[in-house]
Design a protein around this motif. Structure first.
Motif, mmCIF file in Angstrom:
data_model
loop_
_atom_site.group_PDB
_atom_site.id
_atom_site.type_symbol
_atom_site.label_atom_id
_atom_site.label_comp_id
_atom_site.label_asym_id
_atom_site.label_seq_id
_atom_site.Cartn_x
_atom_site.Cartn_y
_atom_site.Cartn_z
ATOM 1 N N PHE A 14 18.081 -1.651 8.694
ATOM 2 C CA PHE A 14 18.404 -3.026 8.287
ATOM 3 C C PHE A 14 17.467 -3.588 7.217
ATOM 4 O O PHE A 14 17.471 -4.793 6.963
ATOM 5 N N ILE A 15 16.658 -2.743 6.618
ATOM 6 C CA ILE A 15 15.810 -3.176 5.502
ATOM 7 C C ILE A 15 16.295 -2.451 4.253
ATOM 8 O O ILE A 15 16.302 -1.221 4.194
ATOM 9 N N THR A 16 16.724 -3.225 3.264
ATOM 10 C CA THR A 16 17.225 -2.641 2.022
ATOM 11 C C THR A 16 16.355 -3.088 0.855
ATOM 12 O O THR A 16 16.218 -4.295 0.599
ATOM 13 N N ILE A 17 15.786 -2.118 0.172
ATOM 14 C CA ILE A 17 14.948 -2.434 -0.997
ATOM 15 C C ILE A 17 15.867 -2.589 -2.208
ATOM 16 O O ILE A 17 16.574 -1.656 -2.591
ATOM 17 N N SER A 18 15.881 -3.786 -2.781
ATOM 18 C CA SER A 18 16.741 -4.025 -3.940
ATOM 19 C C SER A 18 16.088 -3.596 -5.248
ATOM 20 O O SER A 18 16.776 -3.310 -6.236
ATOM 21 N N LYS A 19 14.751 -3.518 -5.254
ATOM 22 C CA LYS A 19 14.051 -3.128 -6.479
ATOM 23 C C LYS A 19 12.670 -2.576 -6.122
ATOM 24 O O LYS A 19 11.988 -3.115 -5.250
ATOM 25 N N GLU A 20 12.275 -1.513 -6.802
ATOM 26 C CA GLU A 20 10.944 -0.942 -6.648
ATOM 27 C C GLU A 20 10.356 -0.729 -8.030
ATOM 28 O O GLU A 20 11.005 -0.137 -8.890
ATOM 29 N N PHE A 21 9.144 -1.236 -8.263
ATOM 30 C CA PHE A 21 8.544 -1.105 -9.596
ATOM 31 C C PHE A 21 7.026 -1.036 -9.480
ATOM 32 O O PHE A 21 6.438 -1.360 -8.441
ATOM 33 N N ILE A 45 2.166 -0.903 -6.515
ATOM 34 C CA ILE A 45 3.579 -0.752 -6.174
ATOM 35 C C ILE A 45 4.127 -2.067 -5.636
ATOM 36 O O ILE A 45 3.527 -2.699 -4.753
ATOM 37 N N TYR A 46 5.273 -2.471 -6.164
ATOM 38 C CA TYR A 46 5.923 -3.715 -5.735
ATOM 39 C C TYR A 46 7.339 -3.400 -5.229
ATOM 40 O O TYR A 46 8.032 -2.527 -5.759
ATOM 41 N N LEU A 47 7.763 -4.146 -4.211
ATOM 42 C CA LEU A 47 9.109 -4.028 -3.669
ATOM 43 C C LEU A 47 9.771 -5.398 -3.609
ATOM 44 O O LEU A 47 9.135 -6.388 -3.230
ATOM 45 N N ASP A 48 11.046 -5.449 -4.000
ATOM 46 C CA ASP A 48 11.867 -6.637 -3.791
ATOM 47 C C ASP A 48 12.799 -6.357 -2.614
ATOM 48 O O ASP A 48 13.556 -5.374 -2.628
ATOM 49 N N ILE A 49 12.755 -7.208 -1.587
ATOM 50 C CA ILE A 49 13.600 -7.066 -0.404
ATOM 51 C C ILE A 49 14.253 -8.408 -0.109
ATOM 52 O O ILE A 49 13.584 -9.448 -0.128
ATOM 53 N N VAL A 50 15.554 -8.382 0.157
ATOM 54 C CA VAL A 50 16.296 -9.613 0.438
ATOM 55 C C VAL A 50 16.418 -9.805 1.945
ATOM 56 O O VAL A 50 16.806 -8.899 2.676
ATOM 57 N N ASN A 85 0.852 -1.179 0.000
ATOM 58 C CA ASN A 85 0.000 0.000 0.000
ATOM 59 C C ASN A 85 0.898 1.243 0.000
ATOM 60 O O ASN A 85 1.861 1.310 0.769
ATOM 61 N N PRO A 86 0.635 2.223 -0.847
ATOM 62 C CA PRO A 86 1.475 3.437 -0.903
ATOM 63 C C PRO A 86 1.655 4.116 0.445
ATOM 64 O O PRO A 86 2.664 4.785 0.678
ATOM 65 N N SER A 87 0.715 3.932 1.371
ATOM 66 C CA SER A 87 0.772 4.628 2.660
ATOM 67 C C SER A 87 1.921 4.150 3.545
ATOM 68 O O SER A 87 2.299 4.845 4.491
ATOM 69 N N ILE A 88 2.495 2.979 3.258
ATOM 70 C CA ILE A 88 3.567 2.460 4.123
ATOM 71 C C ILE A 88 4.950 2.498 3.450
ATOM 72 O O ILE A 88 5.935 2.068 4.044
ATOM 73 N N ILE A 89 5.014 3.000 2.229
ATOM 74 C CA ILE A 89 6.283 3.011 1.491
ATOM 75 C C ILE A 89 7.376 3.758 2.268
ATOM 76 O O ILE A 89 8.485 3.256 2.465
ATOM 77 N N ASN A 90 7.069 4.966 2.713
ATOM 78 C CA ASN A 90 8.078 5.766 3.405
ATOM 79 C C ASN A 90 8.527 5.106 4.707
ATOM 80 O O ASN A 90 9.709 5.153 5.069
ATOM 81 N N HIS A 91 7.568 4.491 5.401
ATOM 82 C CA HIS A 91 7.908 3.814 6.647
ATOM 83 C C HIS A 91 8.887 2.670 6.394
ATOM 84 O O HIS A 91 9.863 2.485 7.134
ATOM 85 N N ILE A 92 8.651 1.910 5.341
ATOM 86 C CA ILE A 92 9.544 0.796 5.000
ATOM 87 C C ILE A 92 10.936 1.319 4.648
ATOM 88 O O ILE A 92 11.947 0.768 5.077
ATOM 89 N N LYS A 93 10.974 2.398 3.869
ATOM 90 C CA LYS A 93 12.267 2.953 3.440
ATOM 91 C C LYS A 93 13.078 3.503 4.613
ATOM 92 O O LYS A 93 14.305 3.554 4.552
#
Length: 324
Positions: free
Chosen positions: A264-271, A277-282, A252-260
């Motif tokens: 210790f959370i690194t987004i490897s891809k956002e598309f 909105i999709y996020l790839d996280i390892v 949900n777009p409302s939590i994007i900034n919180h995740i970023k």
């Protein structure tokens, strides 16, 4: 190294007295005792020792008296510029010096270097010490408690190439090991011993050493061994062997900034696909990714991996059943 530490401490204290008097012109015995964390009687014994060595030092015990150097007596270090001085005083984690038994030597070292410095240099160094602090502890762990007697023994063994016997605690057992100690590494406040065990270099956590014995036997240290290079190579290999799980989430777009903003959370891809909105996280563990998804409830959906989807369905069903 404890066998020579006492002599070094007294020699450093004598030099510290000279440097303090050089910087402050005159100090009382009580002021010196407080700065050097010794008794007033010890200060007067040190003054006598300096005087016997030919240092022109004078002690007046009167009401307005104090201890001072006579004439233009001066001892200093030369050839050090401002940047070199400042670089030496960027604070290091005091825990490391404390664990190694050198925490009191740090102050005397500062005095030696600053003894011949200009007042503005001294002020700048004081500012550096007050502007920067390095905390060796992580957020989520209690400070590691280290047996300083064991750490001191390991230092002696490394310094003098003594073979040691340790009792080492593993998950389900303890065992005695004979080691050729090569070096110590402190990572985030946790000490590790690098040693040769049966011709293989291994890493031991110092806090898991229950006891240690220094033998009279010596070993030949490998001439080509480089502690820093070995540690970097070893930790790099270790991290490369840790399984990695790439999760794809629809969020949900409302939590994007919180995740970023999360540590210790690194987004490897956002598309974006079909206005979603999709996020790839390892993650290093599949359950890390599952727990991450649980945190955001309906605002996040696992798309991949499939096994994580099956696990979260199972756990969700168990939770619903538990709270019926």
């Amino acid at each position: 190294m404890s066998y020579w530490k006492g002599d070094i401490m007294r020699a450093d204290r004598l030099i510290s007295i000279l440097m303090l008097l050089q910087m402050h012109k005159k100090l009382t015995a009580n002021e010196l005792a407080q700065k050097l964390e010794v008794s007033i009687r010890t200060i007067y014994r040190d003054i006598e020792a300096l005087s016997s060595a030919g240092v022109p030092i004078f002690a007046d015990r009167g009401t307005n008296g104090g201890i001072k150097l006579l004439g233009n007596y001066k001892t200093s270090l030369s050839g050090i510029n401002n940047d070199e001085i400042y670089s030496l005083f960027i604070p290091t984690g005091d825990k490391v010096l404390e664990d190694l038994g050198f925490e009191k030597l740090k102050y005397s070292t500062i005095l030696k270097i600053l003894g011949g410095s200009a007042p503005n240099q001294i002020k700048e160094v004081e500012n550096i010490q007050n502007y920067i602090y390095i905390d060796m502890h992580t957020w989520n762990e209690n400070p590691a408690i280290i047996d300083k007697d064991i750490l001191s023994l390991l230092q002696n063994a490394i310094w003098n190439s003594n073979i040691i016997r340790i009792v080492y605690r593993k998950t389900n057992e303890t065992k005695e090991v004979i080691l050729n100690p090569l070096g110590l590494v402190c990572k985030r406040g946790i000490w590790y011993l690098i040693s040769i065990d049966a011709e293989i270099i291994k890493i031991y956590k110092v806090s898991s050493i229950e006891s240690a014995l220094l033998t009279n036997e010596h070993f030949d240290r490998p001439m080509d061994f480089n502690l820093e290079a070995y540690w970097k190579s070893s930790t790099s290999n270790y991290k490369s062997r840790i399984p990695k799980y790439t999760f794809t989430f629809m969020v949900n777009p409302s939590i994007i900034n919180h995740i970023k903003e999360r540590k210790f959370i690194t987004i490897s891809k956002e598309f974006v696909r079909d206005n979603k909105i999709y996020l790839d996280i390892v993650f290093e563990d599949i359950w890390q990714g599952i727990e991450f998804a649980f945190t955001y409830g309906k605002n996040i959906k696992i798309i991949q991996p499939v096994e994580a989807i099956n696990e979260i369905k199972t756990k969700a069903a168990e939770i619903i059943q538990l709270y019926k």
